[in-house]
Design a protein around this motif. Sequence first.
Motif, PDB file in Angstrom:
ATOM      1  N   PHE A 173      -0.555  -9.199  -7.848  1.00 24.30           N
ATOM      2  CA  PHE A 173      -0.706 -10.494  -8.492  1.00 24.30           C
ATOM      3  C   PHE A 173      -0.128 -10.899  -9.853  1.00 24.30           C
ATOM      4  O   PHE A 173       0.133 -10.065 -10.594  1.00 24.30           O
ATOM      5  CB  PHE A 173      -2.342 -10.820  -8.398  1.00 24.30           C
ATOM      6  CG  PHE A 173      -3.052 -10.619  -7.190  1.00 24.30           C
ATOM      7  CD1 PHE A 173      -2.911 -11.346  -6.392  1.00 24.30           C
ATOM      8  CD2 PHE A 173      -3.838  -9.273  -7.119  1.00 24.30           C
ATOM      9  CE1 PHE A 173      -3.749 -11.459  -5.237  1.00 24.30           C
ATOM     10  CE2 PHE A 173      -4.473  -9.207  -6.117  1.00 24.30           C
ATOM     11  CZ  PHE A 173      -4.570 -10.249  -5.007  1.00 24.30           C
ATOM     12  N   THR A 174       0.311 -12.133  -9.792  1.00 21.17           N
ATOM     13  CA  THR A 174       0.803 -12.758 -11.086  1.00 21.17           C
ATOM     14  C   THR A 174      -0.376 -13.830 -11.382  1.00 21.17           C
ATOM     15  O   THR A 174      -0.833 -14.558 -10.288  1.00 21.17           O
ATOM     16  CB  THR A 174       2.065 -13.728 -10.713  1.00 21.17           C
ATOM     17  OG1 THR A 174       3.230 -12.731 -10.352  1.00 21.17           O
ATOM     18  CG2 THR A 174       2.441 -14.366 -12.108  1.00 21.17           C
ATOM     19  N   THR A 203       0.039 -14.037  -5.171  1.00 19.33           N
ATOM     20  CA  THR A 203       0.100 -12.751  -4.738  1.00 19.33           C
ATOM     21  C   THR A 203       1.672 -12.545  -5.083  1.00 19.33           C
ATOM     22  O   THR A 203       2.403 -13.444  -5.159  1.00 19.33           O
ATOM     23  CB  THR A 203      -0.170 -12.444  -3.292  1.00 19.33           C
ATOM     24  OG1 THR A 203       0.854 -13.384  -2.506  1.00 19.33           O
ATOM     25  CG2 THR A 203      -1.574 -12.784  -2.925  1.00 19.33           C
ATOM     26  N   ALA A 204       1.833 -11.083  -4.900  1.00 18.37           N
ATOM     27  CA  ALA A 204       3.316 -10.744  -4.605  1.00 18.37           C
ATOM     28  C   ALA A 204       3.848 -10.860  -3.463  1.00 18.37           C
ATOM     29  O   ALA A 204       2.952 -11.272  -2.311  1.00 18.37           O
ATOM     30  CB  ALA A 204       3.445  -9.264  -5.080  1.00 18.37           C
ATOM     31  N   TRP A 205       5.061 -10.725  -3.027  1.00 22.42           N
ATOM     32  CA  TRP A 205       5.529 -10.676  -1.285  1.00 22.42           C
ATOM     33  C   TRP A 205       4.668  -9.583  -1.044  1.00 22.42           C
ATOM     34  O   TRP A 205       4.646  -8.297  -1.471  1.00 22.42           O
ATOM     35  CB  TRP A 205       6.801 -10.724  -1.233  1.00 22.42           C
ATOM     36  CG  TRP A 205       7.799 -11.754  -1.905  1.00 22.42           C
ATOM     37  CD1 TRP A 205       8.481 -12.042  -3.076  1.00 22.42           C
ATOM     38  CD2 TRP A 205       8.007 -12.965  -0.961  1.00 22.42           C
ATOM     39  NE1 TRP A 205       8.901 -13.184  -2.712  1.00 22.42           N
ATOM     40  CE2 TRP A 205       8.679 -13.756  -1.654  1.00 22.42           C
ATOM     41  CE3 TRP A 205       7.428 -13.278   0.243  1.00 22.42           C
ATOM     42  CZ2 TRP A 205       9.147 -14.912  -1.042  1.00 22.42           C
ATOM     43  CZ3 TRP A 205       7.997 -14.386   0.982  1.00 22.42           C
ATOM     44  CH2 TRP A 205       8.701 -15.521   0.016  1.00 22.42           C
ATOM     45  N   HIS A 206       4.235  -9.737   0.328  1.00 23.54           N
ATOM     46  CA  HIS A 206       3.419  -8.606   0.944  1.00 23.54           C
ATOM     47  C   HIS A 206       3.514  -8.801   2.507  1.00 23.54           C
ATOM     48  O   HIS A 206       3.632  -9.887   2.814  1.00 23.54           O
ATOM     49  CB  HIS A 206       2.104  -8.275   0.411  1.00 23.54           C
ATOM     50  CG  HIS A 206       1.024  -9.657   0.631  1.00 23.54           C
ATOM     51  ND1 HIS A 206       1.358 -10.685   0.102  1.00 23.54           N
ATOM     52  CD2 HIS A 206       0.025  -9.684   1.438  1.00 23.54           C
ATOM     53  CE1 HIS A 206       0.372 -11.608   0.253  1.00 23.54           C
ATOM     54  NE2 HIS A 206      -0.444 -10.949   1.313  1.00 23.54           N
ATOM     55  N   HIS A 258       5.040 -12.628   3.206  1.00 28.63           N
ATOM     56  CA  HIS A 258       4.650 -13.783   2.708  1.00 28.63           C
ATOM     57  C   HIS A 258       3.960 -13.863   1.342  1.00 28.63           C
ATOM     58  O   HIS A 258       3.774 -12.339   1.016  1.00 28.63           O
ATOM     59  CB  HIS A 258       3.514 -14.431   3.699  1.00 28.63           C
ATOM     60  CG  HIS A 258       2.448 -13.414   3.801  1.00 28.63           C
ATOM     61  ND1 HIS A 258       2.400 -12.357   4.470  1.00 28.63           N
ATOM     62  CD2 HIS A 258       1.075 -13.790   3.318  1.00 28.63           C
ATOM     63  CE1 HIS A 258       1.151 -11.925   4.643  1.00 28.63           C
ATOM     64  NE2 HIS A 258       0.284 -12.563   3.933  1.00 28.63           N
ATOM     65  N   TRP A 259       3.387 -14.759   0.637  1.00 29.50           N
ATOM     66  CA  TRP A 259       2.611 -14.909  -0.496  1.00 29.50           C
ATOM     67  C   TRP A 259       2.124 -16.011  -0.197  1.00 29.50           C
ATOM     68  O   TRP A 259       2.158 -17.010   0.540  1.00 29.50           O
ATOM     69  CB  TRP A 259       3.564 -15.048  -1.552  1.00 29.50           C
ATOM     70  CG  TRP A 259       4.346 -15.973  -1.800  1.00 29.50           C
ATOM     71  CD1 TRP A 259       5.912 -16.079  -1.470  1.00 29.50           C
ATOM     72  CD2 TRP A 259       4.303 -17.362  -2.430  1.00 29.50           C
ATOM     73  NE1 TRP A 259       6.299 -17.480  -1.747  1.00 29.50           N
ATOM     74  CE2 TRP A 259       5.116 -18.216  -2.285  1.00 29.50           C
ATOM     75  CE3 TRP A 259       3.111 -17.754  -2.952  1.00 29.50           C
ATOM     76  CZ2 TRP A 259       4.983 -19.381  -2.912  1.00 29.50           C
ATOM     77  CZ3 TRP A 259       2.949 -18.931  -3.671  1.00 29.50           C
ATOM     78  CH2 TRP A 259       4.087 -19.737  -3.499  1.00 29.50           C
ATOM     79  N   GLY A 282       5.594  -6.010  -1.978  1.00 32.93           N
ATOM     80  CA  GLY A 282       6.819  -5.950  -2.379  1.00 32.93           C
ATOM     81  C   GLY A 282       6.803  -6.596  -3.798  1.00 32.93           C
ATOM     82  O   GLY A 282       6.036  -6.510  -4.737  1.00 32.93           O
ATOM     83  N   GLU A 283       8.059  -7.002  -4.291  1.00 27.40           N
ATOM     84  CA  GLU A 283       8.125  -7.681  -5.351  1.00 27.40           C
ATOM     85  C   GLU A 283       7.535  -8.897  -5.919  1.00 27.40           C
ATOM     86  O   GLU A 283       6.997  -9.600  -4.698  1.00 27.40           O
ATOM     87  CB  GLU A 283       9.691  -8.077  -5.703  1.00 27.40           C
ATOM     88  CG  GLU A 283      10.144  -9.198  -5.034  1.00 27.40           C
ATOM     89  CD  GLU A 283      10.557  -9.014  -3.480  1.00 27.40           C
ATOM     90  OE1 GLU A 283      11.009  -9.855  -2.703  1.00 27.40           O
ATOM     91  OE2 GLU A 283      10.523  -7.838  -2.674  1.00 27.40           O
TER      92      GLU A 283
END
Length: 135
Positions: A17-18, A47-50, A91-92, A122-123
């Motif tokens: 997470f950011t 969220t991050a990409w996942h 997705h995020w 992911g990133e």
Amino acid sequence: MQFLPKPPSAKGPAEWFTGDVHFDVIAPGTETRGKVNAVHFAPGARTAWHRHVNGQTLHVTEGVGLTQSRGGDVVEIRPGDTVWCPPGEWHWHGAAPGHFMTHLAIWDGLADGQDGPETEWGEHVTDAEYRAHSS
């Protein structure tokens, strides 16, 4: 009938997470089925990409949020909106700028014979990607 123990709210890990994100486990499910968390995002948190091996359903309960599938538009989500993220789709999702947002995250664990993690992370979503919404 059985009442399940309520674990304390957990802070979302910085790897996933950011910003400021907390979640409450509503239904821990079994190893294979039926997991539900209430996820609480502070303004701008995301969220991050996942992606999820068996997909994920998001149901917004309060606030204003944003979500995006890789290659798609950033979409605003509001209370009562339900979003389906198909299996394997990157997705995020998170809160819109200036708004808190809470959603229920609903997903299945690995079925018998499935390999890999339930969720692949992911990133982090960049500020430019996050700000790409039109509202």
